[in-house]
Design an enzyme around this catalytic site. Structure first.
Site, PDB file in Angstrom:
ATOM      1  N   HIS A  71       4.810 -10.373   0.631  1.00 23.63           N
ATOM      2  CA  HIS A  71       4.906  -9.344  -0.413  1.00 23.63           C
ATOM      3  C   HIS A  71       5.066  -7.954   0.184  1.00 23.63           C
ATOM      4  O   HIS A  71       4.832  -7.736   1.365  1.00 23.63           O
ATOM      5  CB  HIS A  71       3.698  -9.388  -1.356  1.00 23.63           C
ATOM      6  N   GLU A  86       0.133  -6.420   6.815  1.00 22.32           N
ATOM      7  CA  GLU A  86      -0.862  -7.430   6.431  1.00 22.32           C
ATOM      8  C   GLU A  86      -0.333  -8.807   6.829  1.00 22.32           C
ATOM      9  O   GLU A  86       0.878  -9.049   6.750  1.00 22.32           O
ATOM     10  CB  GLU A  86      -1.054  -7.344   4.902  1.00 22.32           C
TER      11      GLU A  86
HETATM   12  N1  CMX Z   1       0.981   3.217   5.869  1.00 24.98           N
HETATM   13  C1  CMX Z   1       1.310   3.935   6.979  1.00 24.98           C
HETATM   14  N2  CMX Z   1       0.453   4.790   7.593  1.00 24.98           N
HETATM   15  C2  CMX Z   1      -0.772   4.922   7.037  1.00 24.98           C
HETATM   16  C3  CMX Z   1      -1.173   4.203   5.887  1.00 24.98           C
HETATM   17  C4  CMX Z   1      -0.241   3.320   5.299  1.00 24.98           C
HETATM   18  N3  CMX Z   1      -0.539   2.622   4.201  1.00 24.98           N
HETATM   19  N4  CMX Z   1      -2.449   4.545   5.583  1.00 24.98           N
HETATM   20  C5  CMX Z   1      -2.830   5.449   6.495  1.00 24.98           C
HETATM   21  N5  CMX Z   1      -1.824   5.677   7.368  1.00 24.98           N
HETATM   22  C6  CMX Z   1      -1.835   6.621   8.493  1.00 24.98           C
HETATM   23  C7  CMX Z   1      -2.096   8.022   7.994  1.00 24.98           C
HETATM   24  O1  CMX Z   1      -0.885   8.650   7.638  1.00 24.98           O
HETATM   25  C8  CMX Z   1      -2.757   8.676   9.182  1.00 24.98           C
HETATM   26  O2  CMX Z   1      -1.782   9.119  10.094  1.00 24.98           O
HETATM   27  P1  CMX Z   1      -1.958  10.515  10.907  1.00 24.98           P
HETATM   28  O3  CMX Z   1      -3.185  10.308  11.763  1.00 24.98           O
HETATM   29  O4  CMX Z   1      -0.690  10.629  11.685  1.00 24.98           O
HETATM   30  O5  CMX Z   1      -2.156  11.576   9.874  1.00 24.98           O
HETATM   31  C9  CMX Z   1      -3.531   7.547   9.835  1.00 24.98           C
HETATM   32  O6  CMX Z   1      -2.922   6.329   9.359  1.00 24.98           O
HETATM   33  C10 CMX Z   1      -4.998   7.545   9.400  1.00 24.98           C
HETATM   34  O7  CMX Z   1      -5.011   7.629   7.992  1.00 24.98           O
HETATM   35  P2  CMX Z   1      -6.288   7.977   7.081  1.00 24.98           P
HETATM   36  O8  CMX Z   1      -5.807   8.439   5.759  1.00 24.98           O
HETATM   37  O9  CMX Z   1      -7.249   8.844   7.847  1.00 24.98           O
HETATM   38  O10 CMX Z   1      -6.888   6.595   6.796  1.00 24.98           O
HETATM   39  P3  CMX Z   1      -7.931   5.727   7.587  1.00 24.98           P
HETATM   40  O11 CMX Z   1      -7.769   5.826   9.067  1.00 24.98           O
HETATM   41  O12 CMX Z   1      -9.259   5.958   6.983  1.00 24.98           O
HETATM   42  O13 CMX Z   1      -7.390   4.308   7.112  1.00 24.98           O
HETATM   43  C11 CMX Z   1      -6.208   2.296   7.465  1.00 24.98           C
HETATM   44  C12 CMX Z   1      -6.111   3.833   7.417  1.00 24.98           C
HETATM   45  C13 CMX Z   1      -4.803   1.742   7.628  1.00 24.98           C
HETATM   46  C14 CMX Z   1      -7.085   1.898   8.647  1.00 24.98           C
HETATM   47  C15 CMX Z   1      -6.850   1.827   6.111  1.00 24.98           C
HETATM   48  O14 CMX Z   1      -6.021   2.271   5.050  1.00 24.98           O
HETATM   49  C16 CMX Z   1      -7.023   0.321   6.032  1.00 24.98           C
HETATM   50  O15 CMX Z   1      -7.955  -0.237   6.586  1.00 24.98           O
HETATM   51  N6  CMX Z   1      -6.132  -0.399   5.304  1.00 24.98           N
HETATM   52  C17 CMX Z   1      -6.224  -1.829   5.154  1.00 24.98           C
HETATM   53  C18 CMX Z   1      -6.854  -2.244   3.828  1.00 24.98           C
HETATM   54  C19 CMX Z   1      -5.986  -1.890   2.642  1.00 24.98           C
HETATM   55  O16 CMX Z   1      -5.043  -1.110   2.731  1.00 24.98           O
HETATM   56  N7  CMX Z   1      -6.328  -2.522   1.447  1.00 24.98           N
HETATM   57  C20 CMX Z   1      -5.590  -2.315   0.219  1.00 24.98           C
HETATM   58  C21 CMX Z   1      -4.550  -3.411   0.003  1.00 24.98           C
HETATM   59  C22 CMX Z   1      -5.193  -4.750  -0.298  1.00 24.98           C
HETATM   60  C23 CMX Z   1      -4.213  -5.913  -0.390  1.00 24.98           C
HETATM   61  O17 CMX Z   1      -3.069  -5.831   0.090  1.00 24.98           O
HETATM   62  O18 CMX Z   1      -4.616  -6.971  -0.948  1.00 24.98           O
HETATM   63 CO    CO Z   2      -1.180  -6.891   0.190  1.00 22.45          CO
END
Ligand code: CMX
Ligand code: CO
Length: 152
Positions: free
Chosen positions: A19, A146
């Site tokens: 997805h 993912e």
């Molecule tokens: N895509 C690309 N880059 C991303 C991003 C995304 N979705 N989310 C965050 N980033 C980048 C930010 O732009 C930032 O970059 P810079 O340092 O250059 O500014 C960096 O990652 C850190 O971003 P943040 O806003 O400070 O966010 P965190 O570090 O707190 O978290 C992440 C980022 C990826 C670790 C966190 O979003 C995560 O753990 N995601 C996985 C879980 C998730 O997204 N669940 C929802 C979907 C569930 C599902 O699919 O079922």
């Molecule tokens: Co998903």
């Protein structure tokens, strides 16, 4: 599973696009856009409190390995969730991509050995009882990625 010799499974065990996740502020409005514009129907809707999302899966097509390719529409359920943070920074849009595997733990281990940060030490519960892990976007060319193993 049903890979033929000329379509070998890659070393990561990833076999298909499961997805594309899309962050939105209003799930119902987003569902209506995809329904009225493309004719995609909701296959599954749920709240996943661990991930902090209210979500809908819209099926685009089936595949010969029993999986499907979907859009996952994601509305945050709380302001400190990953999707809420993403919306604050970027607004609505593509949030992540998800690849399918028949063994998510093995895929994550193999990919992790190549220096990509795996964000989940153990697979978590994803949509409809699937098992999921995330890879850090900074190690994946800016794409939050993912890995998903379907339930069943
Ligand atoms: N895509 C690309 N880059 C991303 C991003 C995304 N979705 N989310 C965050 N980033 C980048 C930010 O732009 C930032 O970059 P810079 O340092 O250059 O500014 C960096 O990652 C850190 O971003 P943040 O806003 O400070 O966010 P965190 O570090 O707190 O978290 C992440 C980022 C990826 C670790 C966190 O979003 C995560 O753990 N995601 C996985 C879980 C998730 O997204 N669940 C929802 C979907 C569930 C599902 O699919 O079922
Ligand atoms: Co998903």
């Amino acid at each position: 599973m049903s890979n033929t010799p000329d379509r070998a499974v890659p070393f990561s065990g990833l076999t298909r696009l499961d997805h594309v996740g899309i962050a939105c502020r209003d799930l119902d409005a987003s569902i209506e856009f995809y329904r009225s514009t493309y004719g995609f129907e909701v296959e599954h809707e749920e709240v996943n409190e661990e991930q902090g999302v209210r979500e809908a899966m819209l099926r685009i097509n089936g595949t010969d390995d029993g999986g499907a390719t979907c859009l996952q529409l994601l509305e945050p359920t709380r302001p400190d969730s990953p999707v809420a943070k993403f919306l604050d920074r970027n607004g609505e849009g593509v949030h992540h991509i998800a690849f399918g595997t028949s063994d998510v733990a093995a895929s994550a281990e193999g990919i992790g050995e190549r220096g990509v940060r795996v964000l989940d030490e153990r697979p978590r519960r994803g949509t409809a009882g699937s098992r999921i892990v995330f890879l850090h976007p900074k190690d994946c060319g800016g794409v939050l990625t993912e890995l998903v193993q379907g339930a069943g």
